[in-house]
Motif scaffolding. Structure first.
Motif, PDB file in Angstrom:
ATOM      1  N   ALA A 212       0.746  -0.920  -0.346  1.00  0.00           N
ATOM      2  CA  ALA A 212      -0.138  -0.515  -0.061  1.00  0.00           C
ATOM      3  C   ALA A 212       1.015   1.311  -0.104  1.00  0.00           C
ATOM      4  CB  ALA A 212      -0.969  -0.093   1.585  1.00  0.00           C
ATOM      5  N   LEU A 213       1.985   1.388   0.516  1.00  0.00           N
ATOM      6  CA  LEU A 213       2.341   2.057   0.305  1.00  0.00           C
ATOM      7  C   LEU A 213       3.909   2.488  -0.406  1.00  0.00           C
ATOM      8  CD1 LEU A 213       4.076   2.332   4.179  1.00  0.00           C
ATOM      9  CD2 LEU A 213       2.102   3.758   2.972  1.00  0.00           C
ATOM     10  N   TRP A 214       3.969   1.309  -1.241  1.00  0.00           N
ATOM     11  CA  TRP A 214       5.605   1.045  -2.257  1.00  0.00           C
ATOM     12  C   TRP A 214       4.846   0.382  -3.176  1.00  0.00           C
ATOM     13  CZ3 TRP A 214       9.216   4.485  -0.999  1.00  0.00           C
ATOM     14  CH2 TRP A 214       9.275   5.316   0.868  1.00  0.00           C
ATOM     15  N   GLY A 215       3.857  -0.041  -3.433  1.00  0.00           N
ATOM     16  CA  GLY A 215       3.634  -0.676  -4.764  1.00  0.00           C
ATOM     17  C   GLY A 215       3.965  -2.413  -4.470  1.00  0.00           C
ATOM     18  N   LYS A 216       3.710  -3.025  -5.837  1.00  0.00           N
ATOM     19  CA  LYS A 216       3.751  -4.289  -5.669  1.00  0.00           C
ATOM     20  C   LYS A 216       5.286  -4.802  -5.873  1.00  0.00           C
ATOM     21  CE  LYS A 216      -0.851  -5.741  -7.773  1.00  0.00           C
ATOM     22  NZ  LYS A 216      -1.529  -5.808  -6.691  1.00  0.00           N
ATOM     23  N   ASP A 217       5.750  -4.056  -6.004  1.00  0.00           N
ATOM     24  CA  ASP A 217       7.323  -4.471  -6.351  1.00  0.00           C
ATOM     25  C   ASP A 217       8.177  -3.516  -5.130  1.00  0.00           C
ATOM     26  OD1 ASP A 217       7.054  -1.565  -6.659  1.00  0.00           O
ATOM     27  OD2 ASP A 217       8.730  -1.526  -8.430  1.00  0.00           O
ATOM     28  N   CYS A 218       7.671  -3.425  -3.394  1.00  0.00           N
ATOM     29  CA  CYS A 218       8.280  -3.076  -2.875  1.00  0.00           C
ATOM     30  C   CYS A 218       8.874  -3.429  -2.317  1.00  0.00           C
ATOM     31  CB  CYS A 218       6.942  -3.247  -1.422  1.00  0.00           C
ATOM     32  SG  CYS A 218       6.128  -4.675  -0.959  1.00  0.00           S
ATOM     33  N   ARG A 219       9.374  -5.243  -2.377  1.00  0.00           N
ATOM     34  CA  ARG A 219      10.393  -6.605  -1.553  1.00  0.00           C
ATOM     35  C   ARG A 219      11.874  -5.730  -2.784  1.00  0.00           C
ATOM     36  NH1 ARG A 219       9.568  -9.376   2.560  1.00  0.00           N
ATOM     37  NH2 ARG A 219       7.286  -9.347   3.364  1.00  0.00           N
ATOM     38  N   GLU A 220      11.685  -5.162  -4.408  1.00  0.00           N
ATOM     39  CA  GLU A 220      12.504  -5.330  -4.786  1.00  0.00           C
ATOM     40  C   GLU A 220      13.254  -4.078  -4.745  1.00  0.00           C
ATOM     41  OE1 GLU A 220      13.302  -3.994  -9.794  1.00  0.00           O
ATOM     42  OE2 GLU A 220      11.119  -5.088  -8.892  1.00  0.00           O
ATOM     43  N   PHE A 221      15.118  -4.642  -4.810  1.00  0.00           N
ATOM     44  CA  PHE A 221      15.702  -3.219  -4.629  1.00  0.00           C
ATOM     45  C   PHE A 221      15.775  -2.311  -5.729  1.00  0.00           C
ATOM     46  CE2 PHE A 221      20.608  -2.125  -4.969  1.00  0.00           C
ATOM     47  CZ  PHE A 221      20.549  -0.955  -3.864  1.00  0.00           C
ATOM     48  N   LYS A 222      15.474  -1.379  -5.694  1.00  0.00           N
ATOM     49  CA  LYS A 222      14.754  -0.415  -6.792  1.00  0.00           C
ATOM     50  C   LYS A 222      15.164   1.291  -6.470  1.00  0.00           C
ATOM     51  CE  LYS A 222      11.355   0.703  -9.950  1.00  0.00           C
ATOM     52  NZ  LYS A 222       9.617   0.780 -10.132  1.00  0.00           N
ATOM     53  N   PRO A 223      16.612   1.732  -6.484  1.00  0.00           N
ATOM     54  CA  PRO A 223      16.892   3.449  -6.237  1.00  0.00           C
ATOM     55  C   PRO A 223      15.816   3.995  -7.178  1.00  0.00           C
ATOM     56  CG  PRO A 223      18.671   1.321  -6.415  1.00  0.00           C
ATOM     57  CD  PRO A 223      17.718   1.302  -6.949  1.00  0.00           C
ATOM     58  N   GLU A 224      15.585   3.269  -8.152  1.00  0.00           N
ATOM     59  CA  GLU A 224      14.725   4.936  -9.150  1.00  0.00           C
ATOM     60  C   GLU A 224      13.429   5.170  -8.949  1.00  0.00           C
ATOM     61  OE1 GLU A 224      17.393   2.135 -11.366  1.00  0.00           O
ATOM     62  OE2 GLU A 224      15.765   1.181 -10.061  1.00  0.00           O
ATOM     63  N   ARG A 225      12.822   4.581  -7.504  1.00  0.00           N
ATOM     64  CA  ARG A 225      11.792   5.012  -6.776  1.00  0.00           C
ATOM     65  C   ARG A 225      11.594   6.108  -6.664  1.00  0.00           C
ATOM     66  NH1 ARG A 225       9.442   1.020  -5.191  1.00  0.00           N
ATOM     67  NH2 ARG A 225      10.678  -0.557  -4.713  1.00  0.00           N
ATOM     68  N   TRP A 226      13.529   6.492  -5.838  1.00  0.00           N
ATOM     69  CA  TRP A 226      13.908   8.150  -4.881  1.00  0.00           C
ATOM     70  C   TRP A 226      14.721   8.940  -6.054  1.00  0.00           C
ATOM     71  CZ3 TRP A 226      13.298   7.792   0.149  1.00  0.00           C
ATOM     72  CH2 TRP A 226      12.970   6.573   0.998  1.00  0.00           C
ATOM     73  N   LEU A 227      13.895   8.403  -7.683  1.00  0.00           N
ATOM     74  CA  LEU A 227      14.553   9.645  -8.339  1.00  0.00           C
ATOM     75  C   LEU A 227      13.268   9.928  -8.756  1.00  0.00           C
ATOM     76  CD1 LEU A 227      17.152   7.986  -9.978  1.00  0.00           C
ATOM     77  CD2 LEU A 227      17.800   9.329  -8.105  1.00  0.00           C
ATOM     78  N   ARG A 228      13.493  11.742  -9.392  1.00  0.00           N
ATOM     79  CA  ARG A 228      12.395  12.882 -10.382  1.00  0.00           C
ATOM     80  C   ARG A 228      13.416  13.126 -10.874  1.00  0.00           C
ATOM     81  NH1 ARG A 228       9.849   9.661  -6.857  1.00  0.00           N
ATOM     82  NH2 ARG A 228       8.211   9.902  -5.526  1.00  0.00           N
TER      83      ARG A 228
END
Length: 562
Positions: free
Chosen positions: A466-482
């Protein structure tokens, strides 16, 4: 009542049982003779009550089990008479405690109430809902202190230091530390000491590992780095943990053992650990032995500093470490702080400065092994920044001696995104504790009675779809970039550095320290996890790896784009 329970109760009805026994006597016992009649009476008077008790016990067991499991669907965990949810907790402790909590919270939409055994104080509300966290960390901060339960559990280790203190004592320590942390003198001290440690000690230790072709426990090495660093900037002392040969440091080992023993107090009833402490048994005995070494180190640091200050002349250059600052302060009665209070200051800042950054870096390097494309992108960012140096230095030829400048570290936004992602998945402090001062209600509707303990599960928050999406357990630095720039999240969604008035004072320095160390290592070395090395979290105040992080190192050849 469920169908099978009804059948069992029907079976043990005395009338039905008598009919069964009568039928049994008629068909299987020979007619005639005193023996036949006596056998029937004996069977009925002795065997039947035993059958009744057995069936009754079975029926009760089935009923209780079904009821407990039904309660589990409603409240998150099976709830048993007398022992409450303790059996589920014990099972969770046998595996991965933090993953266990995460699964329960995901099932319960972010909040559940843990009910311990009757007549114990293990009851608490556990939450990972950002609305609740903002409410307790900021909106109603004054109604959610650390509380007496937390302080009593950590008192032997942390005393009255900033992590466990409340009210005026906490405010006084935080104000003093905040003024020092934001001074230009202190910032220069932190950057200079880190540069010296990385280039004069960390990198030579790594070179030794390569030259000797031996694996390295990277978590241990990073703990030594941050321990030396925090001692230099907080106390003006260099313990020399990080040097070739990696000598054993009794204090560091004792400190880790003490944090591990302390966390045990939170998962056993208070009367049990107090009894163990009184009789000096089990984990309490280990804690006592560890604390003796911790206290010896802190007392020696304080004693040495007092001697230095007593011998110093008026013209002596003033130190800028935290311990010296606190030694110059006075309490509300105008008296210098006691050695006991100064000891608490030391231990709390060691916990803050040693464990958090090193543990985060350990999980970061482990995650990079699982996602090599992230490492490639970090290296590309580093090389791009170095190639834009105005002095035109040939960075590839100076790979061994190159030193990153502070302004270059700040530009490493993808590296900061990757470190933040590691902290999201493996926060250095996986859970934290508050206590309800007066009756209250969380935004999600959870009723909080005065004295209720509240556990906010920071580790679980990184695993909430609910907070980070269905890929919440994936190591994904791109989620922090805009648009290629690092963008931080709300402190109540990403709580690795806490939030509200207790937001981590050293957050900026922690990022700088992690980025400087990570960039310096990745620019020079390939870091590979030793094959089949087990990696799992240890249950302690901070998220240590239970078996360390065994790695092998090899030099990176940038001329060949490797």
């Amino acid at each position: 009542m469920p169908m099978h329970s009804h059948n069992i109760m029907t079976l043990i009805n005395p009338k039905n049982m008598a009919a069964i026994i009568s039928s049994s006597n008629n068909s299987s016992v020979p007619r005639g003779g005193a023996g036949a009649g006596g056998g029937g009476v004996f069977f009925f008077s002795v065997f039947v009550p035993e059958v009744q008790m057995l069936e009754l016990a079975l029926a009760v067991t089935v009923f209780v089990t079904i009821h407990a499991l039904r309660q589990g669907k409603k409240h998150g965990l099976a709830y048993w008479p007398v022992v409450g949810m303790l059996p589920s907790l014990i099972l969770g402790l046998q595996k991965d405690m933090y993953e266990w909590i995460s699964r329960v919270l995901c099932r319960m939409n972010g909040t559940f109430t843990f009910r311990g055994p009757w007549f114990t104080n293990l009851n608490c509300v556990v939450t990972s809902d950002p609305r609740n966290l903002e409410y307790l960390l900021k909106t109603r901060f004054s109604n959610f202190p650390k509380g007496e339960y937390f302080r009593s559990n950590v008192q032997d280790l942390l005393g009255d230091g900033i992590f466990s203190a409340d009210n005026e004592m906490w405010q006084s320590q935080r104000k003093t530390a905040s003024l020092e942390f934001h001074s230009a003198k202190f910032r220069n001290l932190t950057t200079n000491s880190l540069l010296e440690l990385v280039h004069s000690r960390l990198l030579p230790v790594m070179e030794d590992s390569i030259n000797q072709s031996t694996p390295l426990d990277l978590q241990d090495v990073l703990l030594r780095l941050t321990f030396d660093n925090v001692c230099m900037i907080a106390f003006g002392v260099d313990p020399g943990c990080l040097r070739p040969g990696l000598p054993e440091i009794p204090f560091a080992q004792a400190f880790e053992a003490a944090t591990e023993a302390t966390i045990t107090r939170f998962v056993v009833p208070t009367f049990i650990w107090r009894s163990m402490k009184y009789f000096c048994l089990g984990t309490e005995r280990a804690l006592k032995q560890s604390l003796k070494k911790v206290d010896e180190f802190a007392e020696e640091v304080i004693r040495t500093r007092k001697k230095e200050l007593a011998l110093a002349s008026d013209g002596t250059k003033q130190r800028s470490d935290l311990l010296t600052v606190f030694m110059g302060l006075r309490d509300e009665d105008g008296r210098p702080f006691s050695d006991k209070f100064l000891r608490d200051i030391c231990v709390n800042f060691i916990l803050a400065g040693r464990d958090t950054s090193s543990v985060a870096l350990s999980w970061f390097f482990w995650l990079l092994n699982r996602k090599p494309e992230v490492e490639e992108r970090i290296l590309g960012e580093i090389c791009g920044i170095l190639n834009s140096r105005e002095d035109g230095a040939d960075t590839e030829k100076n790979q061994e001696t190159l030193v990153f400048k502070p302004e270059e570290i700040k530009k490493m936004e993808y590296l900061q995104a990757a470190l933040s992602e590691a902290l999201r998945l493996y926060p250095s402090v996986p859970v934290d504790h508050k206590e309800v001062l007066e009756d209250d209600v969380f935004p999600d509707g959870t009723v909080l009675k005065k004295g209720t303990k509240v556990i906010y599960a920071i580790y679980a928050m990184g695993r909430m779809e609910a907070l980070w999406g269905k890929d919440c357990r994936e190591f994904k630095p791109e989620r922090w970039l805009r648009d290629g720039r690092f963008m931080s999240e709300s402190a109540y969604k990403f709580t690795a550095f806490n939030g509200g008035p207790r937001l981590c004072l050293g957050k900026d320095f922690a990022y700088y320290q992690m980025k400087f160390a990570a960039a310096s290592i990745l620019y020079r070395y390939h870091v590979k996890l030793v094959e089949n090395h087990p990696v799992s979290p240890k249950m302690a105040l901070t998220l240590y790896m239970k078996h360390g992080l065994k790695v092998t190192l090899s030099r990176r050849d940038l001329n060949n784009n490797e």
